[in-house]
Write an enzyme that holds these catalytic residues in place. Structure first.
Site, PDB file in Angstrom:
ATOM      1  N   LYS A  75       1.037  -1.284   0.207  1.00 13.49           N
ATOM      2  CA  LYS A  75      -0.389   0.138  -0.646  1.00 13.49           C
ATOM      3  C   LYS A  75       0.952   1.668  -0.128  1.00 13.49           C
ATOM      4  O   LYS A  75       2.151   1.366   0.438  1.00 13.49           O
ATOM      5  CB  LYS A  75      -1.180  -0.130   1.508  1.00 13.49           C
ATOM      6  CG  LYS A  75      -2.282   1.013   1.264  1.00 13.49           C
ATOM      7  CD  LYS A  75      -3.233   0.428   1.031  1.00 13.49           C
ATOM      8  CE  LYS A  75      -4.642   0.682   0.162  1.00 13.49           C
ATOM      9  NZ  LYS A  75      -5.803   0.290  -0.295  1.00 13.49           N
ATOM     10  N   ASP A  96      -7.259   3.759  -4.453  1.00 11.71           N
ATOM     11  CA  ASP A  96      -7.582   3.686  -3.009  1.00 11.71           C
ATOM     12  C   ASP A  96      -8.189   5.610  -3.039  1.00 11.71           C
ATOM     13  O   ASP A  96      -8.049   5.900  -3.759  1.00 11.71           O
ATOM     14  CB  ASP A  96      -6.382   3.718  -2.055  1.00 11.71           C
ATOM     15  CG  ASP A  96      -7.565   3.255  -0.840  1.00 11.71           C
ATOM     16  OD1 ASP A  96      -7.765   2.278  -0.661  1.00 11.71           O
ATOM     17  OD2 ASP A  96      -7.344   3.801   0.401  1.00 11.71           O
TER      18      ASP A  96
HETATM   19  P1  NDP Z   1     -12.710   7.382  -2.578  1.00 13.24           P
HETATM   20  O1  NDP Z   1     -11.889   9.213  -2.406  1.00 13.24           O
HETATM   21  O2  NDP Z   1     -13.528   7.686  -4.199  1.00 13.24           O
HETATM   22  O3  NDP Z   1     -13.955   8.631  -1.846  1.00 13.24           O
HETATM   23  C1  NDP Z   1     -14.118   8.370  -0.453  1.00 13.24           C
HETATM   24  C2  NDP Z   1     -15.566   8.507   0.180  1.00 13.24           C
HETATM   25  O4  NDP Z   1     -15.277   8.658   1.432  1.00 13.24           O
HETATM   26  C3  NDP Z   1     -15.645   9.469  -0.713  1.00 13.24           C
HETATM   27  O5  NDP Z   1     -16.909  10.317  -0.205  1.00 13.24           O
HETATM   28  C4  NDP Z   1     -14.554  10.646   0.443  1.00 13.24           C
HETATM   29  O6  NDP Z   1     -15.818  12.151   0.820  1.00 13.24           O
HETATM   30  C5  NDP Z   1     -15.313   9.788   1.961  1.00 13.24           C
HETATM   31  N1  NDP Z   1     -14.149   9.792   3.215  1.00 13.24           N
HETATM   32  C6  NDP Z   1     -13.011   9.502   3.317  1.00 13.24           C
HETATM   33  N2  NDP Z   1     -12.021  10.128   3.831  1.00 13.24           N
HETATM   34  C7  NDP Z   1     -12.787  10.651   4.676  1.00 13.24           C
HETATM   35  C8  NDP Z   1     -13.504  10.564   5.902  1.00 13.24           C
HETATM   36  N3  NDP Z   1     -11.979  10.816   6.928  1.00 13.24           N
HETATM   37  N4  NDP Z   1     -14.092  10.724   6.763  1.00 13.24           N
HETATM   38  C9  NDP Z   1     -15.411  10.676   6.024  1.00 13.24           C
HETATM   39  N5  NDP Z   1     -15.284  10.932   4.431  1.00 13.24           N
HETATM   40  C10 NDP Z   1     -14.613  10.271   4.066  1.00 13.24           C
HETATM   41  O7  NDP Z   1     -12.294   6.484  -2.342  1.00 13.24           O
HETATM   42  P2  NDP Z   1     -12.957   4.720  -2.746  1.00 13.24           P
HETATM   43  O8  NDP Z   1     -14.408   4.615  -2.972  1.00 13.24           O
HETATM   44  O9  NDP Z   1     -12.146   4.105  -3.810  1.00 13.24           O
HETATM   45  O10 NDP Z   1     -13.235   4.143  -1.479  1.00 13.24           O
HETATM   46  C11 NDP Z   1     -13.765   3.971  -0.248  1.00 13.24           C
HETATM   47  C12 NDP Z   1     -12.695   2.996   0.650  1.00 13.24           C
HETATM   48  O11 NDP Z   1     -13.377   1.838   0.069  1.00 13.24           O
HETATM   49  C13 NDP Z   1     -11.941   2.853   1.316  1.00 13.24           C
HETATM   50  O12 NDP Z   1     -11.893   2.657   2.869  1.00 13.24           O
HETATM   51  C14 NDP Z   1     -11.293   2.450   0.784  1.00 13.24           C
HETATM   52  O13 NDP Z   1      -9.324   1.578   1.865  1.00 13.24           O
HETATM   53  C15 NDP Z   1     -11.944   0.794   0.724  1.00 13.24           C
HETATM   54  N6  NDP Z   1     -10.978   0.326  -1.279  1.00 13.24           N
HETATM   55  C16 NDP Z   1     -11.070   0.510  -1.988  1.00 13.24           C
HETATM   56  C17 NDP Z   1     -10.792   0.103  -3.049  1.00 13.24           C
HETATM   57  C18 NDP Z   1     -10.516   0.910  -4.553  1.00 13.24           C
HETATM   58  O14 NDP Z   1     -10.804   0.483  -5.600  1.00 13.24           O
HETATM   59  N7  NDP Z   1     -11.115   1.761  -4.578  1.00 13.24           N
HETATM   60  C19 NDP Z   1     -11.282  -1.200  -3.120  1.00 13.24           C
HETATM   61  C20 NDP Z   1     -10.871  -1.727  -1.636  1.00 13.24           C
HETATM   62  C21 NDP Z   1     -11.771  -1.458  -0.379  1.00 13.24           C
HETATM   63  P3  NDP Z   1     -15.256  13.536   0.950  1.00 13.24           P
HETATM   64  O15 NDP Z   1     -15.279  13.655  -0.425  1.00 13.24           O
HETATM   65  O16 NDP Z   1     -15.224  14.222   1.957  1.00 13.24           O
HETATM   66  O17 NDP Z   1     -13.196  13.008   1.567  1.00 13.24           O
HETATM   67  O1  2IT Z   2      -7.893  -1.698  -0.454  1.00 15.17           O
HETATM   68  C1  2IT Z   2      -7.539  -2.152  -1.787  1.00 15.17           C
HETATM   69  O2  2IT Z   2      -7.655  -3.649  -2.191  1.00 15.17           O
HETATM   70  C2  2IT Z   2      -7.813  -0.875  -3.413  1.00 15.17           C
HETATM   71  N1  2IT Z   2      -8.151   0.130  -2.659  1.00 15.17           N
HETATM   72  C3  2IT Z   2      -7.833  -2.005  -4.203  1.00 15.17           C
HETATM   73  C4  2IT Z   2      -6.360  -2.024  -4.220  1.00 15.17           C
HETATM   74  C5  2IT Z   2      -5.733  -2.789  -5.931  1.00 15.17           C
HETATM   75  O3  2IT Z   2      -4.426  -3.283  -6.499  1.00 15.17           O
HETATM   76  O4  2IT Z   2      -6.378  -2.783  -6.939  1.00 15.17           O
END
Ligand code: NDP
Ligand code: 2IT
Length: 449
Positions: free
Chosen positions: A122, A162
C-alpha cells in the site's frame, strides 16, 4: 499472542490503526497457531508484522501560484510470498505510516483470499487532492512518480487507486512512469480502458461487495430484492455499490462524504445515481448538493462532537460502509441492530471498530469483513494484470463473471475455514484464518527470507 501485539505497540506506539489491524488478525488466528506449532517456531507472527520494505520520500511540487509545496510519499512493500506487491495508493491529508501499514497488512490477507498470485502493499501521500486544479494534481503525481518509479514494476510492485486516487491520478502517474522507464507495461492497475485498463475495474469493489452480500444472504435463503440499504461514502466504492444494489432491486437511502450525509426516503434510482457520479467525479462537489437537487432528500452535516454517526440510525436491512476506516463505533453498531440491520458488507477497509465488530458477532448478524467483502477491486486488478501480460482485453461479461466467481469462492473459503476451526458463521475468523494459512504456508516453503 498478547506478546506480539505488545511488541508491535511498544515498537511503534503512535501507529494506532496498525495495532488495531494486527490485533484483529492475531486474535482470530490463535487456534491455528495453537494447532500448528511450526508457525510459532518459524516466528511467523513476528515476520508478518514487519514490512519487507518501507519507502518514504519527499514530494516537492509547485502550486498554480508558483509556491513550492512539500508532501510526504510512502510505499509499504509488506509481503511478497504470493506474488508481486499489490495494493492501492491513498492521497488524503490523514495519511501517515501507521495508516498505510494497517492498509498494507490487511491487503496481504485480502489478496491471498482472491485466489490470484498477488503479494500485499500500500502507499500514498498526505497530499489533499480536494480543491486542487487538474494541473496541480498532475504536477504532484509527476513528482510522486519521479521517486516511486525506481521501486515498482509489473513483476515487482503494482500500485492502483484508493481514497483520492482514481482514473485521473492513475493516468498522470502512468504517464510519468512510462516516460522515465521508456516502457509501456502493466505497472499500475485502474488504467484507462483505451490504454491497458480492464472493463469492470471501476465497478469491481462496489459490485464485489454486493455479490458478497448476496452470497451471505443466500445462506439464509434471502436475496437483496426489496431490502433497504444504508451506504456510506459517495466515491468509487459507494457509487458502484449503489449501482449494483439498485440493479438487484434493493433500495439505497443514504450516501455521505466527509462533510455529512444525505437521507433520501424514496431511495436512489439510476437517474439520481448518475447525478451523484457527475457531482463527485466531474464537478468534484459535495454530497449536500444532492439534497438541494432532490426534494425527497435531507442533508445532515457532520457534528464533530457527536458520539455516533446518524447515518447508521435509520430503519434498514443491510449496511454497506464504503467511506473509510473506523466509521462505525460500538454505538453505531448497536443503532444498526436496533434499526433492523442484519447484514453488514464492508466496502471500506476496517470501517468497523473492534467493539462494533464484537456487537455484530454477538448478535450473529451476517458480517462480511472488508478483507473478504471488498476484495473484488483488487481481484479485477489481478485480472487487469493478466490481460496486460497476455496483451488481450476481455469483454465486460467475461470480467464480470470472473469477478462473481471469485467473490463466490472467497465466500465459500471463509465459510469453510470458520467451520474447520469451530466458528461456523463467523466470516471474520474465516477470512483471517484462510488468508493467513495461504500466506504463511508460502512463506515457510520459501525459507527464511
Ligand atoms: P474515494 O476517494 O473515491 O471516495 C472516498 C469517499 O469516502 C468519499 O465520499 C470521501 O468523502 C469519504 N471519506 C474519505 N475519507 C473520509 C473521512 N476521513 N471521513 C469521512 N468520509 C471520508 O475512495 P474509494 O471509494 O476508492 O474508497 C473508499 C473506501 O474503500 C476506502 O476505505 C478504501 O480503502 C476502500 N477500498 C477501495 C477500493 C478501490 O478499489 N477503490 C478497493 C477496496 C477498498 P470526501 O469526498 O469528503 O473526502
Ligand atoms: O484496498 C484495496 O484493495 C484497493 N484499494 C485496491 C487495490 C488494487 O490493487 O486494486
Amino acid at each position: 499472542m498478547t506478546d506480539i501485539i505488545e511488541v508491535v505497540k511498544d515498537r511503534d506506539p503512535q501507529e494506532r490503526e496498525f495495532h488495531q489491524a494486527v490485533t484483529e488478525v492475531m486474535e482470530s488466528i490463535k487456534p491455528v497457531l495453537d494447532q500448528n506449532p511450526i508457525y510459532r517456531q518459524a516466528k511467523i507472527p513476528e515476520r508478518l508484522v514487519e514490512p519487507e520494505r518501507v519507502i518514504m520520500f519527499r514530494v516537492p511540487w509547485a502550486d498554480d501560484q508558483g509556491n513550492v509545496q512539500v508532501n510526504r510519499g510512502f510505499r509499504i512493500e509488506m509481503n511478497s510470498a504470493l506474488g508481486p506487491y499489490k495494493g492501492g495508493l491513498r492521497f488524503h491529508p490523514s495519511v501517515n505510516l501507521g495508516i498505510l501499514k494497517f492498509l498494507a497488512f490487511e491487503q496481504v490477507f485480502k489478496n491471498a483470499l482472491t485466489t490470484l498470485p498477488m503479494g500485499g502493499g500500500k502507499g500514498g501521500s498526505d497530499f489533499d487532492p480536494k480543491g486542487k486544479s487538474d494541473n496541480e494534481v498532475m504536477r504532484f503525481c509527476q513528482s510522486f512518480m519521479s521517486e516511486l518509479f525506481r521501486h515498482i514494476g509489473p513483476d515487482t510492485d503494482v500500485p492502483a487507486g484508493d481514497i483520492g486516487v482514481g482514473a485521473r491520478e492513475i493516468g498522470y502517474l502512468f504517464g510519468m512512469y512510462k516516460k522515465l522507464r521508456n516502457e509501456f507495461t502493466g505497472v499500475l492497475t485502474g488504467k484507462g480502458l483505451n490504454w491497458g485498463g480492464s472493463l469492470i475495474r471501476p465497478e469491481a469493489t462496489g459490485y464485489g461487495s454486493v455479490y458478497f452480500a448476496a452470497e451471505m444472504l443466500a445462506t439464509r435463503n434471502e436475496s437483496l430484492e426489496g431490502k433497504t440499504c444504508l451506504v456510506s461514502g459517495s466515491g468509487n466504492v459507494a457509487q458502484f455499490t449503489t449501482e449494483k444494489l439498485i440493479e438487484l432491486g434493493a433500495k439505497v437511502v443514504t450516501l455521505s462524504d466527509s462533510s455529512g450525509y444525505i437521507y433520501d426516503e424514496s431511495g436512489l434510482d439510476a437517474q439520481k445515481l448518475e447525478y451523484v457520479k457527475v457531482l463527485k467525479n466531474v464537478r468534484r462537489g459535495r454530497i449536500s448538493e444532492y439534497a438541494d437537487k432532490f426534494a425527497s432528500a435531507v442533508h445532515t452535516e457532520v457534528d464533530p462532537a457527536a458520539d455516533c454517526n446518524p447515518l447508521w440510525n435509520h430503519k434498514a436491512d443491510c449496511a454497506f460502509p464504503s467511506a473509510t476506516q473506523n466509521e462505525i463505533n460500538a454505538k453505531d453498531a448497536q443503532n444498526l441492530i436496533d434499526n433492523g440491520v442484519f447484514l453488514v458488507s464492508e466496502g471500506a477497509n476496517m470501517p468497523t471498530m473492534p467493539d462494533g465488530i464484537d456487537i455484530f458477532k454477538d448478535q450473529k448478524i451476517l458480517y462480511g469483513p472488508g478483507k473478504a467483502a471488498n476484495a473484488g477491486g483488487v481481484s479485477v486488478s489481478g485480472l487487469e494484470m493478466t490481460q496486460n501480460s497476455m496483451r488481450l482485453s476481455w469483454t465486460r461479461d467475461e470480467v464480470d463473471s470472473r469477478l462473481k466467481l471469485i467473490m463466490k469462492t472467497i465466500h465459500r473459503t471463509c465459510v469453510d475455514a470458520a467451520e474447520q476451526y469451530g466458528q461456523s458463521g463467523n466470516y471474520e475468523a474465516g477470512a483471517n484464518i484462510a488468508g493467513f494459512v495461504k500466506v504463511v504456508d508460502a512463506m515457510l516453503d520459501q525459507g527464511l527470507v
